[in-house]
Design a protein around this motif. Sequence first.
Motif, PDB file in Angstrom:
ATOM      1  N   VAL A 144      19.668  -8.569  -4.153  1.00  0.00           N
ATOM      2  CA  VAL A 144      18.266  -8.900  -4.606  1.00  0.00           C
ATOM      3  C   VAL A 144      17.305  -8.604  -3.572  1.00  0.00           C
ATOM      4  O   VAL A 144      17.345  -9.024  -2.430  1.00  0.00           O
ATOM      5  CB  VAL A 144      17.899 -10.358  -5.020  1.00  0.00           C
ATOM      6  N   SER A 145      16.293  -7.757  -3.607  1.00  0.00           N
ATOM      7  CA  SER A 145      15.260  -7.120  -2.612  1.00  0.00           C
ATOM      8  C   SER A 145      13.895  -8.100  -2.871  1.00  0.00           C
ATOM      9  O   SER A 145      13.419  -8.125  -3.802  1.00  0.00           O
ATOM     10  CB  SER A 145      15.242  -5.883  -2.793  1.00  0.00           C
ATOM     11  N   THR A 146      13.397  -8.723  -1.895  1.00  0.00           N
ATOM     12  CA  THR A 146      12.334  -9.202  -1.824  1.00  0.00           C
ATOM     13  C   THR A 146      11.284  -8.874  -0.816  1.00  0.00           C
ATOM     14  O   THR A 146      11.708  -8.631   0.281  1.00  0.00           O
ATOM     15  CB  THR A 146      12.297 -10.714  -1.897  1.00  0.00           C
ATOM     16  N   ILE A 206      15.521  -8.193   2.597  1.00  0.00           N
ATOM     17  CA  ILE A 206      14.090  -8.558   2.920  1.00  0.00           C
ATOM     18  C   ILE A 206      13.386  -7.363   3.266  1.00  0.00           C
ATOM     19  O   ILE A 206      13.888  -6.719   4.276  1.00  0.00           O
ATOM     20  CB  ILE A 206      14.092  -9.474   3.868  1.00  0.00           C
ATOM     21  N   SER A 207      12.192  -7.158   2.557  1.00  0.00           N
ATOM     22  CA  SER A 207      11.562  -5.905   2.936  1.00  0.00           C
ATOM     23  C   SER A 207      10.543  -6.284   4.267  1.00  0.00           C
ATOM     24  O   SER A 207       9.331  -6.708   3.886  1.00  0.00           O
ATOM     25  CB  SER A 207      10.866  -5.366   1.680  1.00  0.00           C
ATOM     26  N   LEU A 208      10.915  -5.969   5.233  1.00  0.00           N
ATOM     27  CA  LEU A 208      10.081  -6.479   6.355  1.00  0.00           C
ATOM     28  C   LEU A 208       8.889  -5.523   6.719  1.00  0.00           C
ATOM     29  O   LEU A 208       7.880  -5.933   6.770  1.00  0.00           O
ATOM     30  CB  LEU A 208      10.881  -6.800   7.560  1.00  0.00           C
ATOM     31  N   ASN A 209       9.504  -4.241   7.030  1.00  0.00           N
ATOM     32  CA  ASN A 209       8.393  -3.160   7.184  1.00  0.00           C
ATOM     33  C   ASN A 209       7.432  -3.196   8.138  1.00  0.00           C
ATOM     34  O   ASN A 209       6.430  -2.197   8.292  1.00  0.00           O
ATOM     35  CB  ASN A 209       7.488  -3.034   5.836  1.00  0.00           C
ATOM     36  N   ALA A 210       7.202  -4.110   9.123  1.00  0.00           N
ATOM     37  CA  ALA A 210       6.240  -4.217  10.078  1.00  0.00           C
ATOM     38  C   ALA A 210       6.758  -5.272  10.986  1.00  0.00           C
ATOM     39  O   ALA A 210       7.631  -6.175  10.614  1.00  0.00           O
ATOM     40  CB  ALA A 210       4.940  -4.457   9.443  1.00  0.00           C
ATOM     41  N   SER A 236       0.574  -1.155  -0.050  1.00  0.00           N
ATOM     42  CA  SER A 236       0.227  -0.016   0.122  1.00  0.00           C
ATOM     43  C   SER A 236       0.737   1.209  -0.262  1.00  0.00           C
ATOM     44  O   SER A 236       0.474   2.324  -0.279  1.00  0.00           O
ATOM     45  CB  SER A 236      -0.865  -0.152   1.181  1.00  0.00           C
ATOM     46  N   PHE A 237       2.041   1.060   0.384  1.00  0.00           N
ATOM     47  CA  PHE A 237       3.072   2.543   0.410  1.00  0.00           C
ATOM     48  C   PHE A 237       3.771   2.397  -0.835  1.00  0.00           C
ATOM     49  O   PHE A 237       4.786   3.471  -0.905  1.00  0.00           O
ATOM     50  CB  PHE A 237       3.894   2.237   1.593  1.00  0.00           C
ATOM     51  N   CYS A 238       3.612   1.848  -2.151  1.00  0.00           N
ATOM     52  CA  CYS A 238       4.630   1.627  -3.036  1.00  0.00           C
ATOM     53  C   CYS A 238       3.844   2.253  -4.437  1.00  0.00           C
ATOM     54  O   CYS A 238       2.868   1.909  -4.711  1.00  0.00           O
ATOM     55  CB  CYS A 238       5.015   0.355  -3.197  1.00  0.00           C
ATOM     56  N   CYS A 246      13.160   4.854  -3.740  1.00  0.00           N
ATOM     57  CA  CYS A 246      12.442   3.619  -3.249  1.00  0.00           C
ATOM     58  C   CYS A 246      11.030   3.738  -3.360  1.00  0.00           C
ATOM     59  O   CYS A 246      10.503   4.506  -2.714  1.00  0.00           O
ATOM     60  CB  CYS A 246      12.721   2.859  -1.928  1.00  0.00           C
ATOM     61  N   GLY A 247      10.243   2.791  -4.092  1.00  0.00           N
ATOM     62  CA  GLY A 247       8.864   3.005  -4.218  1.00  0.00           C
ATOM     63  C   GLY A 247       8.209   4.225  -5.004  1.00  0.00           C
ATOM     64  O   GLY A 247       6.933   4.223  -4.979  1.00  0.00           O
ATOM     65  N   GLN A 248       9.115   4.783  -5.799  1.00  0.00           N
ATOM     66  CA  GLN A 248       8.465   5.832  -6.540  1.00  0.00           C
ATOM     67  C   GLN A 248       8.682   5.613  -8.132  1.00  0.00           C
ATOM     68  O   GLN A 248       8.304   6.434  -8.822  1.00  0.00           O
ATOM     69  CB  GLN A 248       9.370   7.113  -6.248  1.00  0.00           C
ATOM     70  N   ILE A 254      18.021  -6.301   6.242  1.00  0.00           N
ATOM     71  CA  ILE A 254      16.405  -6.165   6.507  1.00  0.00           C
ATOM     72  C   ILE A 254      16.343  -4.684   6.048  1.00  0.00           C
ATOM     73  O   ILE A 254      16.821  -3.784   6.769  1.00  0.00           O
ATOM     74  CB  ILE A 254      16.393  -6.376   7.995  1.00  0.00           C
ATOM     75  N   GLU A 255      15.237  -4.691   5.436  1.00  0.00           N
ATOM     76  CA  GLU A 255      14.770  -3.437   4.741  1.00  0.00           C
ATOM     77  C   GLU A 255      13.577  -3.024   5.743  1.00  0.00           C
ATOM     78  O   GLU A 255      12.587  -3.783   5.797  1.00  0.00           O
ATOM     79  CB  GLU A 255      14.426  -3.061   3.450  1.00  0.00           C
ATOM     80  N   TYR A 256      13.320  -1.532   5.952  1.00  0.00           N
ATOM     81  CA  TYR A 256      12.403  -1.172   6.972  1.00  0.00           C
ATOM     82  C   TYR A 256      11.830   0.098   6.439  1.00  0.00           C
ATOM     83  O   TYR A 256      12.456   1.019   7.159  1.00  0.00           O
ATOM     84  CB  TYR A 256      12.693  -1.476   8.427  1.00  0.00           C
ATOM     85  N   PRO A 267      12.974   6.076   5.650  1.00  0.00           N
ATOM     86  CA  PRO A 267      12.038   6.990   5.924  1.00  0.00           C
ATOM     87  C   PRO A 267      11.255   7.144   4.623  1.00  0.00           C
ATOM     88  O   PRO A 267      11.650   6.903   3.382  1.00  0.00           O
ATOM     89  CB  PRO A 267      12.624   8.227   5.933  1.00  0.00           C
ATOM     90  N   PHE A 268       9.875   6.857   4.795  1.00  0.00           N
ATOM     91  CA  PHE A 268       8.737   6.877   3.570  1.00  0.00           C
ATOM     92  C   PHE A 268       9.254   7.939   2.536  1.00  0.00           C
ATOM     93  O   PHE A 268       8.985   9.170   3.174  1.00  0.00           O
ATOM     94  CB  PHE A 268       7.625   6.881   4.309  1.00  0.00           C
ATOM     95  N   ASN A 269       9.188   7.647   1.350  1.00  0.00           N
ATOM     96  CA  ASN A 269       9.203   8.680   0.291  1.00  0.00           C
ATOM     97  C   ASN A 269       7.746   8.730  -0.249  1.00  0.00           C
ATOM     98  O   ASN A 269       7.073   7.911  -0.727  1.00  0.00           O
ATOM     99  CB  ASN A 269       9.944   7.876  -0.886  1.00  0.00           C
ATOM    100  N   SER A 270       7.334   9.875  -0.116  1.00  0.00           N
ATOM    101  CA  SER A 270       5.896  10.099  -0.676  1.00  0.00           C
ATOM    102  C   SER A 270       5.777  10.472  -2.274  1.00  0.00           C
ATOM    103  O   SER A 270       6.813  10.506  -2.790  1.00  0.00           O
ATOM    104  CB  SER A 270       5.759  11.801  -0.028  1.00  0.00           C
ATOM    105  N   MET A 308      11.393  -1.586 -10.170  1.00  0.00           N
ATOM    106  CA  MET A 308       9.949  -1.714 -10.371  1.00  0.00           C
ATOM    107  C   MET A 308       9.695  -3.648 -10.413  1.00  0.00           C
ATOM    108  O   MET A 308      10.585  -4.294 -10.920  1.00  0.00           O
ATOM    109  CB  MET A 308       9.314  -1.403 -11.810  1.00  0.00           C
ATOM    110  N   GLY A 309       8.953  -4.077  -9.747  1.00  0.00           N
ATOM    111  CA  GLY A 309       8.450  -5.355  -9.681  1.00  0.00           C
ATOM    112  C   GLY A 309       9.131  -6.127  -8.392  1.00  0.00           C
ATOM    113  O   GLY A 309      10.044  -5.733  -7.451  1.00  0.00           O
ATOM    114  N   GLU A 310       8.707  -7.428  -8.328  1.00  0.00           N
ATOM    115  CA  GLU A 310       9.141  -8.193  -7.172  1.00  0.00           C
ATOM    116  C   GLU A 310      10.041  -9.301  -7.750  1.00  0.00           C
ATOM    117  O   GLU A 310       9.421  -9.944  -8.838  1.00  0.00           O
ATOM    118  CB  GLU A 310       8.022  -8.866  -6.476  1.00  0.00           C
ATOM    119  N   PRO A 311      11.296  -9.137  -7.673  1.00  0.00           N
ATOM    120  CA  PRO A 311      12.409 -10.117  -8.168  1.00  0.00           C
ATOM    121  C   PRO A 311      11.911 -11.596  -8.170  1.00  0.00           C
ATOM    122  O   PRO A 311      12.047 -12.252  -9.192  1.00  0.00           O
ATOM    123  CB  PRO A 311      13.718  -9.838  -7.731  1.00  0.00           C
TER     124      PRO A 311
END
Length: 350
Positions: A194-196, A217-221, A119-121, A337-339, A259-261, A292-295, A162-165
């Motif tokens: 490789v980021s997943t 690894i995009s953990l994020n929570a 939801s943040f990407c 990231c995410g933009q 670990i990406e957060y 930190p979230f990129n808007s 872009m994408g999920e490797p």
Amino acid sequence: METENNKKNFIGTSETYLRDEFSAWEPYRIHQIFNWVYHYGCRDFSEMTNLSKVMRAQLADRFYFSLPHIQNKTRSLDGSIKYLFKLDDGALVESVWMPSDSRKTLCLSTQVGCRLNCSFCLTASLGLKRNLAAGEIIGQCMAINEDLNENDSITNVVFMGMGEPLDNLGPVIDALRLMTAPEAMRLSTRKVTVSTSGLVDKINEFKKENIHINLAISLNATEDETRDRLMPINKKYPIKALMDCLRSYPLKPQRRHTIEYVLLDGINDTDADARRLAKWLKGIPCKINLIPFNSFESSEYRPPPEKQTLKFQDYLISQNFSAFIRQNRATDILGACGQLAAESQKPSYV
Ligand code: SAH
């Protein structure tokens, strides 16, 4: 299969495929061709003078060369360049080249869009249009290296565009093997990440491939309820399953996971989150990148105040983790990231 008059794009074609195709040849022949293509930048079989004329003709009969076409370039104030590529079928993807004193890092794409719907990407808003072929993945590196001075050649690659490797595993593996093979692109496996989002079954498949690149690894929570909302894939692979999978991952000595957060104000950035994160990661060799979230225009989230970001980091450091706040690159050109969404066809600033 990619074809042009029933030929296949040589860029991205795997060693296994070529050995099958030319089974009468000695294997070192394939390495000679790779060296021509990926090391010397040769795009014409007739110039490969250490191969016989018959071999060159056989190759030219079956293969052609195609790199993604650079449609646009946008330069950030921080020196990064966002490339917009047009692929053979007209599909668009983006990659970002980020220079620093010691390295030139390319963040590349593996799919046109993405189907994970985080939801943040911003990429999520595209849905998945198609997977990239191996040649379109490694081709982003090659096209950018050809576009820049030799001094600016890519030294590090992150699969974070872009994408999920791991949702496009076969082509990603073919591209990784060519990038890191000593007879092809020659990047060190230490310099490729490789980021997943954490597709546990695919991470398990990946383990078996014996490619010792870095995994992020995009953990994020830190709680399933929150992660379910941010990353719907969590319903299939909840946090515990992901952590167990990482614990059993065969890491080489001196290597660790990233670990990406992504820090989202009021959602996953509380003191309790920092404590839970430290608990989850206990015993897993890792470093933590706090992002930190990129808007972007339609986003409902905000980055936390800097004070909270620093507090979050301090707690992790107090628990003996290496925790970094990822410096945001290229935010002024929607290149962080995410933009990435490959939508803007703004005029080039380069
Ligand atoms: N699908 C892969 C790789 C692409 S996203 C993955 O999920 O890892 C690369 C990184 O950017 C991920 O860690 C992701 O969580 C992060 N990201 C996505 N959108 C972001 C945003 N708007 N701000 C900051 N980081 C974001």
